[in-house]
Design an enzyme around this catalytic site. Structure first.
Site, short mmCIF file in Angstrom:
data_model
loop_
_atom_site.label_atom_id
_atom_site.label_comp_id
_atom_site.label_asym_id
_atom_site.label_seq_id
_atom_site.Cartn_x
_atom_site.Cartn_y
_atom_site.Cartn_z
N GLU A 141 9.48 -7.21 18.77
CA GLU A 141 10.12 -8.42 19.30
C GLU A 141 10.50 -9.31 18.13
OE1 GLU A 141 7.87 -10.73 22.18
OE2 GLU A 141 7.32 -8.91 23.29
N GLU A 165 0.61 -8.11 22.58
CA GLU A 165 -0.02 -9.33 22.05
C GLU A 165 -1.36 -9.65 22.70
OE1 GLU A 165 2.69 -12.62 21.98
OE2 GLU A 165 4.25 -11.52 20.94
C1 FCB Z 1 6.10 -13.40 22.91
C2 FCB Z 1 5.95 -12.65 24.21
C3 FCB Z 1 7.24 -12.51 24.98
C4 FCB Z 1 8.13 -13.72 24.87
C5 FCB Z 1 8.23 -14.22 23.45
C6 FCB Z 1 9.10 -15.43 23.28
O1 FCB Z 1 4.88 -13.95 22.55
O2 FCB Z 1 5.46 -11.35 23.98
O3 FCB Z 1 6.91 -12.16 26.30
O4 FCB Z 1 7.73 -14.69 25.76
O5 FCB Z 1 6.97 -14.49 22.93
#
Ligand code: FCB
Length: 451
Positions: free
Chosen positions: A358, A172
């Site tokens: 994620e 990110e």
């Molecule tokens: C994302 C991050 C991760 C975590 C989630 C909830 O933006 O990559 O580290 O904190 O959010």
């Protein structure tokens, strides 16, 4: 895949990968063990008012010491891959120079244990813990940081490349640039929009140079980048709201994938921001070094509307209220947004492969009388998003795997230990790990290769 005869979803392809993600600063603790140097997050957490409750990652889940327990949990979960991040300050405490053997050995041992358990190690090289010394020299807004990142990445490829076959350069980078240097919500906490754009270019340059180093190292395997793209919905069908939605998407999506796939930075966006990128000869070719996959981190989808540009809305758009249920983060639950954002990426840039790197949700997780966590809300969230993944596969998007965020409750950045995303609860006093109902749910999904 879609069944040719029925037109219905016919199951995930046999090699579809199920995984689980974590990040070094959020779980490791042991911030001064093994010669680790300080990172920008260690320093940021110590500044009053930055992190809820003044908390920090000194202990976190103590995974630096307890990682064999994490591997055991992953084995029980049955996942095919574990995405963790390498803490740069464990490899180069000051961000440059000779690597620390103890740091490399730590990740080598963990990778060996994962392989032994039949779990593929996926390493992210940068999940936000920049060595503090590099920030003191100017951080990501300075070109030097990109060069140092490529050098660090090369050390990792050479030391761990035999074991780790799948790498993500950055996690990110939008957050690193815009939350770190723009709004100051994340480390290093600077508020300077021009610096945020310079950081964005140097993050991408560091990424591209690292990809180049990876190919040159002969380590073999695949490399990509993990982004948090967004394609917000227009709040209404009015043309100005549609345009606002497009512009809101640019900063999160085209700003990164445009240059990576050989294009330029979105000019309309930069012009609207009065932003200039510090591009030097050869940079754009380096940024566009071919990659093997794009990792998509997806949590929510927003709705935006056009508003007059001003100090409160420098980009001329604002987030509109929505009807969707919210998670404990206040984020909308909108599974179809995952499908929309992946379709947009696939159509616009045709990546070889997409992974959901994620996806998960924070909820209150109240234990029942027996101390168990029956987190049915998290199960419903995962189920909805897995159904969106089914659809993505059925539509022929090149989606090759899905990683839950996250294995266990951990340090949630500026929220400290107040937002829980884990499949496993971690007792903050003892470090004891206890699977929640969602752990069993996801284990069944993995065992059944889908819903
Ligand atoms: C994302 C991050 C991760 C975590 C989630 C909830 O933006 O990559 O580290 O904190 O959010």
């Amino acid at each position: 895949m879609r069944n040719q005869a029925t037109g219905r979803f016919d199951g995930f392809p046999a090699d579809f990968l199920w995984g689980c993600s974590t990040a070094s600063y959020q779980i490791e603790g042991g911030t001064s063990s093994g010669g680790r140097g300080p990172s920008i997050w260690d320093a940021f957490c110590r500044e009053p008012g930055r992190v809820l409750g003044g908390q920090n990652g000194d202990f976190a889940c103590e995974s630096h010491r307890r990682w064999p327990e994490d591997v055991e949990l992953l084995r029980e979960l049955g996942v095919g891959a574990y995405r963790f991040s390498v803490a740069w300050p464990r490899i180069q405490p000051a961000g440059r120079g000779k690597p620390l053997q103890a740091g490399l050995d730590h990740y080598a041992r963990q990778a060996d244990a994962l392989l032994e358990a039949g779990i593929e190690p996926w390493a992210t090289l940068y999940h936000w813990d920049l060595p503090l010394a590099l920030e003191e020299a100017g951080g990501w807004p300075e070109r030097e940081t990109a060069l140092r990142f490529a050098e660090y990445a090369d050390l990792c490829f050479r030391a761990l490349g035999g074991r780790v076959k799948r790498w993500a350069t950055l996690n990110e980078p939008w957050c690193s640039a815009f939350l770190g240097y723009g709004t100051g919500e994340h480390a290093p906490g600077r508020r300077d929009r021009a610096a945020a754009y310079r950081a964005a270019h140097h993050l991408l340059l560091g990424h591209g140079l690292a990809v180049r180093a990876f190919r040159a190292s002969g380590a073999g395997g695949e490399i990509g980048i993990v982004i948090n793209p967004a394609t917000p919905r227009p709040a209404t069908a009015r043309p100005e709201d549609r345009l606002a939605a497009e512009r809101a998407s640019e900063e999160r999506t085209a700003l990164w994938l445009g240059p990576i796939y050989g294009g330029a930075y979105p000019e309309r966006h930069l012009a609207a921001q009065g932003a200039a990128m510090p591009i030097e000869a050869g940079d754009m070719a380096a940024v566009a070094e071919p990659i093997d996959f794009v990792g998509v981190n997806y949590y929510n989808e927003d709705a935006v509307r056009a508003v007059p540009a001003g100090p409160e809305a420098p980009e001329g758009f604002a987030y509109a209220p929505t009807w969707q249920d919210k998670t404990e983060m206040g984020w909308d639950i909108e599974p179809r947004g995952l499908l929309r954002v992946m379709s947009h990426i696939a159509k616009t840039w045709s990546p070889k492969a997409l992974y959901v790197t994620e996806n998960g949700a924070a909820f209150r997780d109240e234990p029942d009388a027996a101390g168990r966590i029956r987190d049915l809300d998290r199960i419903a969230y995962l189920r909805g998003h897995l159904a969106a993944c089914e659809e993505a596969v059925a539509e022929g998007l090149p989606l090759r795997g899905y990683f839950v965020w996250t294995l266990m409750d951990n340090f949630e950045w500026a929220w400290g230990y107040s937002r829980y995303f884990g499949l496993v609860r971690v007792d903050q006093r003892t470090g004891e790990r206890r699977p929640k109902a969602s752990f069993r749910y996801y284990r069944d999904v993995v065992a059944g290769h889908g819903l």
